[in-house]
Design a protein around this motif. Structure first.
Motif, PDB file in Angstrom:
ATOM      1  N   ASP A 107      35.608  77.990  53.706  1.00 46.68           N
ATOM      2  CA  ASP A 107      36.853  77.180  53.595  1.00 46.68           C
ATOM      3  C   ASP A 107      36.357  75.876  52.912  1.00 46.68           C
ATOM      4  N   LEU A 108      37.408  75.515  52.217  1.00 46.38           N
ATOM      5  CA  LEU A 108      37.195  74.275  51.322  1.00 46.38           C
ATOM      6  C   LEU A 108      38.180  73.164  51.701  1.00 46.38           C
ATOM      7  N   THR A 109      37.524  71.980  52.187  1.00 44.25           N
ATOM      8  CA  THR A 109      38.405  70.733  52.109  1.00 44.25           C
ATOM      9  C   THR A 109      38.205  69.871  51.338  1.00 44.25           C
ATOM     10  N   VAL A 110      39.163  69.181  50.563  1.00 45.20           N
ATOM     11  CA  VAL A 110      39.029  68.247  49.667  1.00 45.20           C
ATOM     12  C   VAL A 110      39.660  66.988  50.061  1.00 45.20           C
ATOM     13  N   MET A 111      38.744  65.850  50.109  1.00 49.01           N
ATOM     14  CA  MET A 111      39.186  64.592  50.573  1.00 49.01           C
ATOM     15  C   MET A 111      39.160  63.648  49.196  1.00 49.01           C
ATOM     16  N   LYS A 112      40.217  62.685  49.161  1.00 48.62           N
ATOM     17  CA  LYS A 112      40.113  61.581  48.179  1.00 48.62           C
ATOM     18  C   LYS A 112      40.327  60.226  48.803  1.00 48.62           C
ATOM     19  N   GLY A 113      39.755  59.144  48.291  1.00 52.11           N
ATOM     20  CA  GLY A 113      40.034  57.836  48.590  1.00 52.11           C
ATOM     21  C   GLY A 113      39.635  56.636  47.559  1.00 52.11           C
ATOM     22  N   TYR A 114      40.283  55.636  47.824  1.00 50.84           N
ATOM     23  CA  TYR A 114      39.783  54.446  46.776  1.00 50.84           C
ATOM     24  C   TYR A 114      40.173  53.347  47.583  1.00 50.84           C
ATOM     25  N   TYR A 115      39.609  52.014  46.843  1.00 53.31           N
ATOM     26  CA  TYR A 115      39.771  50.751  47.299  1.00 53.31           C
ATOM     27  C   TYR A 115      39.626  49.967  46.002  1.00 53.31           C
ATOM     28  N   ILE A 116      40.452  49.063  46.020  1.00 47.25           N
ATOM     29  CA  ILE A 116      40.345  48.019  45.064  1.00 47.25           C
ATOM     30  C   ILE A 116      40.305  46.496  45.821  1.00 47.25           C
ATOM     31  N   GLN A 117      39.679  45.574  45.238  1.00 53.51           N
ATOM     32  CA  GLN A 117      39.217  44.244  45.859  1.00 53.51           C
ATOM     33  C   GLN A 117      38.973  43.236  44.822  1.00 53.51           C
ATOM     34  N   ALA A 118      39.479  42.213  45.166  1.00 46.77           N
ATOM     35  CA  ALA A 118      39.096  40.811  44.151  1.00 46.77           C
ATOM     36  C   ALA A 118      39.248  39.495  45.030  1.00 46.77           C
ATOM     37  N   GLY A 119      38.348  38.728  44.571  1.00 48.43           N
ATOM     38  CA  GLY A 119      38.283  37.172  45.204  1.00 48.43           C
ATOM     39  C   GLY A 119      38.292  36.260  44.031  1.00 48.43           C
ATOM     40  N   TYR A 120      38.486  34.869  44.300  1.00 48.78           N
ATOM     41  CA  TYR A 120      38.622  33.930  43.505  1.00 48.78           C
ATOM     42  C   TYR A 120      38.502  32.388  44.380  1.00 48.78           C
ATOM     43  N   PHE A 121      37.486  31.678  43.627  1.00 40.89           N
ATOM     44  CA  PHE A 121      37.610  30.171  44.174  1.00 40.89           C
ATOM     45  C   PHE A 121      38.574  29.289  43.317  1.00 40.89           C
ATOM     46  N   PHE A 122      39.854  29.139  43.957  1.00 40.90           N
ATOM     47  CA  PHE A 122      40.827  28.664  43.340  1.00 40.90           C
ATOM     48  C   PHE A 122      40.710  27.074  42.985  1.00 40.90           C
ATOM     49  N   HIS A 123      39.743  26.447  43.424  1.00 48.09           N
ATOM     50  CA  HIS A 123      39.536  25.167  43.055  1.00 48.09           C
ATOM     51  C   HIS A 123      39.323  25.142  41.523  1.00 48.09           C
ATOM     52  N   ASN A 124      38.912  26.182  40.910  1.00 50.12           N
ATOM     53  CA  ASN A 124      39.049  26.128  39.506  1.00 50.12           C
ATOM     54  C   ASN A 124      40.084  25.980  38.703  1.00 50.12           C
ATOM     55  N   VAL A 125      41.332  26.001  39.499  1.00 49.53           N
ATOM     56  CA  VAL A 125      42.702  26.043  38.934  1.00 49.53           C
ATOM     57  C   VAL A 125      43.129  24.658  39.575  1.00 49.53           C
ATOM     58  N   PHE A 126      43.230  24.551  41.105  1.00 53.29           N
ATOM     59  CA  PHE A 126      43.807  23.606  41.968  1.00 53.29           C
ATOM     60  C   PHE A 126      42.889  22.545  42.393  1.00 53.29           C
ATOM     61  N   GLU A 127      42.737  21.336  41.981  1.00 48.42           N
ATOM     62  CA  GLU A 127      42.114  20.208  42.384  1.00 48.42           C
ATOM     63  C   GLU A 127      42.156  20.125  43.748  1.00 48.42           C
ATOM     64  N   TRP A 128      43.278  20.419  44.401  1.00 41.14           N
ATOM     65  CA  TRP A 128      43.345  20.305  45.974  1.00 41.14           C
ATOM     66  C   TRP A 128      42.766  21.210  46.775  1.00 41.14           C
ATOM     67  N   TRP A 129      42.463  22.372  46.039  1.00 40.04           N
ATOM     68  CA  TRP A 129      41.709  23.531  46.741  1.00 40.04           C
ATOM     69  C   TRP A 129      40.556  23.076  47.243  1.00 40.04           C
ATOM     70  N   PRO A 130      39.960  23.496  48.462  1.00 39.69           N
ATOM     71  CA  PRO A 130      38.326  23.034  48.771  1.00 39.69           C
ATOM     72  C   PRO A 130      37.338  23.788  47.954  1.00 39.69           C
ATOM     73  N   LYS A 131      36.378  23.263  47.528  1.00 43.18           N
ATOM     74  CA  LYS A 131      35.443  24.020  46.492  1.00 43.18           C
ATOM     75  C   LYS A 131      34.683  25.168  47.215  1.00 43.18           C
ATOM     76  N   HIS A 132      34.487  25.115  48.545  1.00 42.51           N
ATOM     77  CA  HIS A 132      33.630  26.130  49.486  1.00 42.51           C
ATOM     78  C   HIS A 132      34.535  27.103  49.934  1.00 42.51           C
ATOM     79  N   LEU A 133      35.943  27.211  49.349  1.00 46.71           N
ATOM     80  CA  LEU A 133      36.962  28.063  50.153  1.00 46.71           C
ATOM     81  C   LEU A 133      37.357  29.157  49.158  1.00 46.71           C
TER      82      LEU A 133
END
Length: 410
Positions: free
Chosen positions: A316-342
């Motif tokens: 008996d054959l069972t086929v499973m499929k799955g995925y994830y996509i993930q992204a992150g960014y330090f927005f102090h590179n764009v906004f001066e008011w954004w904390p550097k460590h966040l």
């Protein structure tokens, strides 16, 4: 007469005290000499991997490192796995999620390395391995470790971008196995830059000292560093890569055992599968993986396929499929008011436990924030997740979860 005895007693005490002082003095001087001798042959410091003892000739290195995770979650902590899990009673939780002791280093030569890791809260020996890493293009490893099958699972739980790994980690991870492996970095010019891993493993999970039959688990991974730059296994672009650093990897595993899933606890069974007999399930898995980091931006994704063949029940054959996509960014590179460590990060994961039933699907969407006090060594992570469970015969189930976690390494 009494006065004579008293003076004699005092004289004896003076001699004893003087002798003790001289003895202490000599011992103190001897101790200082020992410390000077020790300083000549060994250095002691606190580094990236905890406390380090290193000989001056660099023949021996001993590293001692510990890590704690404190977690608050509501209305539950674990991912909902079944339809009924969405109807469970709320259980707000505060717990020590992980308490790890790690020891590593090298012995006799800098290229003969060792490492072991112990989970104190559950009394589990997680990792123990010896590595021969004399050449970049060819290295050897023996022992027990997390296979490099998936980036998400191989990244240390202390260097993740989220509080925990995604919904698809449970059905697709191969986790820790016992065996031998060869691996290396082929540093060709330009696009001809590759990493590879190939292993023969028992295929019966963490803590298992023998195989269930004569079938081993075989694993391979090929990683293309197509801009000529290697990307380490860690979440978040804390290094702030000045040059774009992408990778594409393909990995595969084949195994025959009583198990349809693996975890830190060892071998187990996925929902819908009975506890197997020796050699009952042939499991074949593939994973296509991407990752990228550049100037505070990070990306990673995985696309999984898993075949489970029941050799004792008409294949008996069972086929499973799955995925994830993930992204992150330090927005102090764009906004001066954004904390550097966040950092702000997001993830979406989806999973079909039986790909032949298109209406059967589980989803997870998570938004997370990381505050780095001292990189991954001391950080606070908060996240909110939305889950849904679609079944062809039942109404749609959905729910929310909030978690916050403090991860600190000592």
């Amino acid at each position: 007469m009494h006065l004579y005895k008293t003076n004699k007693t005092v004289s004896i005490l003076k001699v004893i005290l003087t002798s003790l002082m001289l003895l202490v003095g000599f011992n103190g001087m001897a101790q200082l000499e020992k410390e000077k001798d020790t300083a000549k042959i060994m250095t002691v410091r606190y580094g990236d991997k905890g406390f380090e003892l290193r000989t001056k000739d660099n023949k021996f290195l001993f590293q001692l490192h510990s890590r704690l995770q404190f977690r608050f979650s509501t209305p539950y902590d674990t991912d909902p796995l079944t339809y009924d899990d969405y109807s469970q009673d709320a259980k707000t939780t505060f717990k020590i999620n992980r308490a790890r002791l790690k020891i590593g280093g090298h012995a006799f030569e800098p290229w003969l390395k060792y490492y072991w890791e112990y989970e104190l809260s559950q009394s589990n020996l997680l990792d123990f391995r010896l590595m021969i890493e004399k050449w970049d293009f060819l290295s050897f490893k023996v022992g027990q470790w997390k296979t490099e099958f998936t980036r998400e699972r191989f990244i240390s739980s202390g260097e993740q971008q989220m509080v925990e790994r995604s919904l698809i980690n449970r059905p697709f991870t191969v986790d820790r196995q016992l065996g031998v492996e060869i691996y290396g970095h082929l540093k060709g010019a330009g696009i001809a830059d590759f990493n590879y891993w190939a292993a023969a493993l028992t295929g019966t999970g963490r803590g298992s000292t023998s195989n269930d039959d004569n079938h081993l688990m075989y694993f391979g991974r090929a990683q293309w560093n197509f801009l000529g730059r290697f990307l380490d296994f860690e979440g978040c672009d804390l290094e702030f890569h000045e040059k774009p650093t992408p990778i594409i990897a393909f990995s595969a595993i084949t195994n025959r055992s009583p198990y349809t899933r693996f975890s830190q606890a060892g071998g187990g069974s996925l929902d819908g599968f009975e506890d197997g007999l020796p050699g009952q399930y042939r499991v074949n898995q593939w994973n296509l993986e991407t990752a990228f980091m550049y100037r505070g931006f990070s990306w990673q994704s995985e696309w999984h396929t898993k075949e489970i063949i029941d050799k004792y029940n008409n294949n008996d054959l069972t086929v499973m499929k799955g995925y994830y996509i993930q992204a992150g960014y330090f927005f102090h590179n764009v906004f001066e008011w954004w904390p550097k460590h966040l950092e702000m990060a997001g993830r979406h994961a989806a999973y079909r436990p039986d790909n032949s039933i298109r209406e059967n699907r589980q989803d997870e969407s998570t938004l997370a924030f990381n505050w780095f006090f001292k990189g991954h060594k001391n950080k606070l992570t908060s996240e909110v997740s939305y889950f849904s469970f679609q079944d062809k015969t039942l109404p749609l189930q959905q729910g929310w979860r909030f978690r916050i976690q403090w991860d600190i390494s000592l």
